[in-house]
Structure formats: C-alpha cells, structure tokens
Scaffold this active site. Structure first.
Site, mmCIF file in Angstrom:
data_model
loop_
_atom_site.group_PDB
_atom_site.id
_atom_site.type_symbol
_atom_site.label_atom_id
_atom_site.label_comp_id
_atom_site.label_asym_id
_atom_site.label_seq_id
_atom_site.Cartn_x
_atom_site.Cartn_y
_atom_site.Cartn_z
ATOM 1 C CG HIS A 155 -0.354 0.389 2.503
ATOM 2 N ND1 HIS A 155 -0.952 1.250 3.391
ATOM 3 C CD2 HIS A 155 0.821 0.020 3.076
ATOM 4 C CE1 HIS A 155 -0.176 1.397 4.457
ATOM 5 N NE2 HIS A 155 0.896 0.662 4.288
ATOM 6 C CB CYS A 172 3.192 2.852 5.683
ATOM 7 S SG CYS A 172 3.223 1.301 6.597
ATOM 8 C CD GLN A 226 -6.853 1.812 10.911
ATOM 9 O OE1 GLN A 226 -7.721 2.658 10.860
ATOM 10 N NE2 GLN A 226 -5.561 2.117 10.807
ATOM 11 C CB SER A 279 -3.411 4.974 9.206
ATOM 12 O OG SER A 279 -3.529 3.959 10.169
ATOM 13 C CG HIS A 332 -4.430 3.323 3.317
ATOM 14 N ND1 HIS A 332 -3.385 2.823 4.068
ATOM 15 C CD2 HIS A 332 -5.344 3.766 4.221
ATOM 16 C CE1 HIS A 332 -3.655 2.963 5.360
ATOM 17 N NE2 HIS A 332 -4.839 3.538 5.474
#
Length: 118
Positions: free
Chosen positions: A10, A68, A86, A109, A112
């Site tokens: 991702h 990330c 998630q 977060s 994505h």
C-alpha cells in the site's frame, strides 16, 4: 474460508486527521499537520494515475511517497488475515483481485491505495 490470508502493498498518505501525525518521512509531523484530507486524497489520486498509466511502478511510488514504514519494502505489508488490519483496509484488500489496485481507502491512519499481491 475465513482463515485465508491475503498479501498486499500500500501507499499511505497521512493528513491532519490521521491518528498519528508523524512518519519516517516527517518525524516532527510538520508537513502532515498542514496537509488537509482533500490534499492527501488529490496527491494519492495523481500517484495512482501515474501507476495505472504505467508512468511509475507501485513499489517506487511507495518507496518515495508512502508515510508507512513499509515504504522501505516498496509498500509490502506481507500476508495478513481477517481482523489484523483496520476494517476499511481489510475489506478493500479482500475485494481486490491479485494485481488490482484499489481506489482511495480511508482509515484512521490516513488515505491509502492498496495493491493486492497474493
């Protein structure tokens, strides 16, 4: 079969609403704190466009832009099963075919795009 694992990579772009406003790219969180969700989404859309059109490779874009820590591995998160990510992320990944790239997925977060790799 619910024990089936998937594998995905991702690209994460964090923004003001992200639960953790720091990353390896922005340890102080200065850029993230000034990035609106809309700005994060439009950045991600244009990155996705470059990947889909063949102008850029997913791994390279992840390595340069993803917030990330998986960026160091070209965005690779390795295998995971249900309940490990998630919910919106998990659902988007399981809905993809191998090799497909998701549209924008929003989590706590940030935003994505996900590429299912197995």
């Amino acid at each position: 079969m619910s024990s089936e694992k998937v594998k995905a990579s991702h690209i994460l772009i964090k923004h003001q609403g992200s639960r953790r406003k720091a990353s390896w790219k922005d340890p102080e969180g200065r850029v993230i704190s000034n990035t609106t969700k809309d700005a994060a989404i439009s950045q991600l859309k244009s990155l996705r466009e470059d990947i889909v059109s063949g102008k850029a490779k997913f791994q390279d874009v992840a390595a340069s832009y993803s917030h990330c820590n998986s960026a160091k591995r070209g965005g690779d998160l390795g295998p995971f099963g249900k309940g490990q990510m998630q919910k919106p992320f998990e659902e988007a990944t399981y809905a993809l075919k191998v090799g497909e790239i998701s549209d924008i997925v929003e989590t706590d977060s940030g935003v994505h795009i996900i590429m299912r790799t197995a």
